[in-house]
Motif scaffolding. Structure first.
Motif, PDB file in Angstrom:
ATOM      1  N   THR A  47      39.293   7.043  41.378  1.00 10.97           N
ATOM      2  CA  THR A  47      39.002   8.314  41.151  1.00 10.97           C
ATOM      3  C   THR A  47      38.634   8.582  42.382  1.00 10.97           C
ATOM      4  O   THR A  47      37.040   8.500  42.502  1.00 10.97           O
ATOM      5  N   PRO A  48      38.584  10.418  42.529  1.00  9.90           N
ATOM      6  CA  PRO A  48      37.905  10.937  43.143  1.00  9.90           C
ATOM      7  C   PRO A  48      36.570  11.632  42.685  1.00  9.90           C
ATOM      8  O   PRO A  48      35.711  12.123  42.972  1.00  9.90           O
ATOM      9  N   SER A  49      36.716  11.345  41.460  1.00 10.86           N
ATOM     10  CA  SER A  49      35.316  11.960  40.569  1.00 10.86           C
ATOM     11  C   SER A  49      33.944  10.110  40.318  1.00 10.86           C
ATOM     12  O   SER A  49      33.233  10.667  39.581  1.00 10.86           O
ATOM     13  N   ASN A  51      29.132  19.045  40.766  1.00 15.00           N
ATOM     14  CA  ASN A  51      28.648  18.730  41.880  1.00 15.00           C
ATOM     15  C   ASN A  51      28.091  19.094  42.061  1.00 15.00           C
ATOM     16  O   ASN A  51      27.318  20.037  43.422  1.00 15.00           O
ATOM     17  N   ARG A  52      27.682  17.519  42.503  1.00 15.49           N
ATOM     18  CA  ARG A  52      25.979  17.693  43.291  1.00 15.49           C
ATOM     19  C   ARG A  52      25.568  17.141  44.875  1.00 15.49           C
ATOM     20  O   ARG A  52      24.895  17.743  45.717  1.00 15.49           O
ATOM     21  N   SER A  53      26.801  16.584  45.108  1.00 12.10           N
ATOM     22  CA  SER A  53      27.047  15.868  46.992  1.00 12.10           C
ATOM     23  C   SER A  53      28.388  16.325  47.172  1.00 12.10           C
ATOM     24  O   SER A  53      28.843  15.252  47.896  1.00 12.10           O
ATOM     25  N   SER A  54      28.587  17.234  46.946  1.00 18.20           N
ATOM     26  CA  SER A  54      29.797  17.833  47.559  1.00 18.20           C
ATOM     27  C   SER A  54      31.038  17.903  46.925  1.00 18.20           C
ATOM     28  O   SER A  54      32.620  17.375  48.068  1.00 18.20           O
ATOM     29  N   PHE A  55      31.075  17.235  45.985  1.00 22.64           N
ATOM     30  CA  PHE A  55      32.444  16.814  45.429  1.00 22.64           C
ATOM     31  C   PHE A  55      32.310  16.585  43.743  1.00 22.64           C
ATOM     32  O   PHE A  55      30.777  16.270  43.505  1.00 22.64           O
ATOM     33  N   ASP A  56      33.551  16.751  43.136  1.00 28.65           N
ATOM     34  CA  ASP A  56      33.389  16.950  41.815  1.00 28.65           C
ATOM     35  C   ASP A  56      32.579  15.641  41.177  1.00 28.65           C
ATOM     36  O   ASP A  56      34.440  15.218  41.129  1.00 28.65           O
ATOM     37  N   GLY A  87      21.372  14.978  43.573  1.00 33.66           N
ATOM     38  CA  GLY A  87      22.485  14.788  43.959  1.00 33.66           C
ATOM     39  C   GLY A  87      21.575  14.592  45.809  1.00 33.66           C
ATOM     40  O   GLY A  87      20.579  15.056  45.728  1.00 33.66           O
ATOM     41  N   THR A  88      22.497  15.066  46.672  1.00 34.51           N
ATOM     42  CA  THR A  88      22.275  14.958  47.954  1.00 34.51           C
ATOM     43  C   THR A  88      21.994  16.448  48.587  1.00 34.51           C
ATOM     44  O   THR A  88      22.122  16.913  49.622  1.00 34.51           O
TER      45      THR A  88
END
Length: 609
Positions: free
Chosen positions: A291-293, A146-151, A99-100
């Motif tokens: 969805t936020p995922s 959680n690799r880019s600041s979100f689940d 991720g980021t």
């Protein structure tokens, strides 16, 4: 010099560096050489390895050196861990999986720290390899990272394999991995769209009864946090909903969509107003929240837009169909005088649009129109033939979706557009259809008008000494033309069709060409001639081609009559329109001239000579 080399988490053993030359562990400069061609490898040089359980790279065992060389020499995603803390080393391919926010801090860090949010899922897999020496296999494993600041919901297919120390004990784990998130999510979304299509109602009682099955399907989707259908009251109110509660800005977004009449797209939300079919105003508003995922990107926005548009189009269609059914019932209940008046209007429209073809220089044209029902004089099928301002003969065939008076009115409008633009613009058929699409959208006819159409220009002079003419045509979702050659063979001019009219005004359309010789006959037709509930379309087209074989010397009126008699048996289910154009035969038989145009349509190999 003593060194610590792990055989598993928490265990150590003592080994000595042999200086006799038989098992030399130190290869000066090996790390710089191994990482030279890798971006992540060069970043790994700046890691304070001496502060990790592995120590400086020059002290690493030969087996670890070989594993590191392998890791940085491949473009396939590879991650490896070594030592009591399972210290991470990975390559460029694995970089994107972090991720980021995890790279570059993950280099040289313990696996348990880097992947703490999924350690309950993957930790036992590491332990299994370290304790048994047996590899693992995981296919499309779901991991909430959680690799880019979100689940983030992710999917991976990977295998953990043992890495052996110089003495053959398990000292680390090699991970060969592929992220399958995109494939899994796309397949899931396609399946949901299929379920939605199957669940959409085919009739309409009220908005709540329509929204029920739609909301039921959307409630089971992992790609939707919320779905709601609003009415068009003041203010709009929720008819049915599923998922999370409405947030503060939702109502304002719905009201803005109703005011603009356009789809509204926000951060993770799509709002689609449903236009009323053939009437001003709107029927409802569809709201979908992501969805936020999953990251909100162009693919996610496109998916929610397709769901919203599919729902909106079906609602518009079923309302329009119910109104049409109610209109038909009202018309059936009218008095004989009102029925006679309706017939007079229909016949007047027929006389206005289904005119006899003009006399075209060097061309014989025969047209035919046959309604599906005896009591209806006209439907959505039409034909046309005219000469443009530059002298090119143009023939048109088309079919508006629908079989009622509304379809007939739409047909009249569309025929007039094609005729006016085709006559005045003197452009190719593809450009004519593009301009017609723009006019349909600009005049707001698209809500009630969807149609197939084929426009063909017959260019050139077939007079004495001329080998033939060029037919240039463009098809908006219409059936392929048939060409009866002067020797009696038949070609089905199959090409890749463009989109129907009335769907997307930005559609770029394609011209196709074929060379015709004196005595050749071009046949255009609507689907009522060939489509039946039983039998495939391909078979019916071949059947029509066989009927037309050898008809090059038969009078053109008899050719059309033979096609109708041979293809239509019993009750006609759909309107039928046919246009047949024959070039004047040459005084002396001449060979067919092959077109040098790269877009020319070749003869079908499966048509018998």
């Amino acid at each position: 010099m003593p060194r610590v080399s792990p055989s598993g988490p928490g265990s150590t053993r003592q080994t000595t560096r042999h200086l006799s030359g038989y098992h030399l562990r130190v290869s000066p400069g090996w790390f710089e050489e191994a990482t030279a061609r890798s971006v992540v490898g060069r970043e790994a040089r700046s890691v304070a390895w001496d502060a990790t359980p592995l120590g400086p790279p020059d002290t690493w065992p030969v087996s670890l050196q070989h594993a590191v060389r392998l890791c940085f020499s491949t473009r396939f995603p590879v991650m490896m861990v070594w030592g009591p803390d399972l210290t991470l080393i990975y390559n460029d391919g694995y970089r994107d999986m972090l991720g980021t926010h995890k790279h570059p801090a993950a280099l040289g860090a313990p696996a348990r720290v880097v992947w703490k949010e999924i350690w309950d899922d993957i930790g036992p897999l590491f332990e299994h390899v370290l304790e048994t020496g047996e590899p693992t296999w995981s296919e499309d494993l779901t991991l909430l990272m959680n690799r880019s600041s979100f689940d983030e919901e992710t999917y991976f297919t990977f295998s953990y394999s043992p890495l052996l120390d110089d003495d053959g004990t398990v000292a680390g784990v090699l991970d060969i991995a592929t992220e399958t998130t995109h494939e899994v999510v796309n397949q899931r979304r396609l399946m949901m769209l299929g379920e939605l299509q199957a669940a959409l109602p085919t009739d309409y009682v009220d908005l709540s009864s329509f929204a029920g099955p739609v909301i039921d399907v959307l409630s089971r989707s992992k790609d939707l946090m919320r779905a709601a259908v609003y009415d068009v009251g003041s203010p709009p109110e929720i008819v049915l909903e599923t998922g999370a509660d409405r947030d503060e800005g939702e109502l304002a977004l719905v009201q803005r969509a109703l005011a603009s009449g356009q789809r509204e797209v926000g951060d993770g939300v799509v709002v689609k107003p449903v236009r009323d079919a053939g009437r001003p105003g709107h029927l409802a508003v569809v709201l979908l929240r992501a969805t936020p995922s999953r990251p909100w990107d162009a693919d996610y926005e496109r998916f929610l837009s397709v769901v919203a548009s599919t729902t909106a189009a079906t609602l518009r269609d079923v309302v329009h169909r119910r109104r049409s059914d109610e209109a038909l019932r009202r018309r059936a209940a009218r008095s004989e005088e009102e029925s006679a008046r309706a017939r007079e209007v229909s016949m007047a429209l027929q006389r206005a649009v289904l005119t006899d073809p003009p006399e075209l220089d060097g061309l014989e044209v025969v047209v035919h129109y046959q309604p599906a029902a005896a009591e209806r004089d006209i439907g959505g099928d039409w034909y046309d033939a005219f000469v443009t301002r530059d002298g090119a003969a143009t023939v048109v065939i088309g079919d508006v979706v629908g079989h009622d008076l509304d379809a007939a009115v739409a047909m009249g409008q569309l025929r007039a557009l094609v005729r006016a633009i085709g006559y005045d613009s003197q452009e190719t058929p593809a450009r004519v259809l593009e301009r017609v699409d723009g006019a349909v959208d600009g005049l707001d006819l698209a809500g009630a008008l969807t149609a197939t159409a084929l426009v063909a220009r017959i260019e050139g002079d077939a007079g004495p000494g001329r080998a033939g003419r060029t037919v240039r045509w463009s098809s908006a979702g219409h059936l392929p033309p048939l060409l009866v050659r002067g020797d009696g063979t038949v070609e089905i001019l199959t090409v890749h069709n463009d989109l129907l009219l009335g769907i997307n005004p930005a559609t770029v359309r394609t011209d196709h060409t074929v060379q015709v010789s004196p005595g050749d006959t071009l046949v255009l037709y609507t689907d009522g001639l060939v489509e039946r509930r039983s039998g495939g379309l391909r078979r019916r087209l071949d059947e029509l081609a066989r009927l037309l074989e050898g008809s090059q010397t038969v009078p053109l009126e008899d050719v059309v009559e033979a096609a109708l008699t041979g293809m239509l048996a019993g009750t006609v289910d759909d309107d039928v329109a046919v246009v047949a154009v024959r070039t004047s035969p040459a005084p002396v038989a001449a060979a067919t001239v092959a077109s040098a145009d790269p877009e020319s349509v070749p003869a079908r190999a499966d048509v018998p000579a």
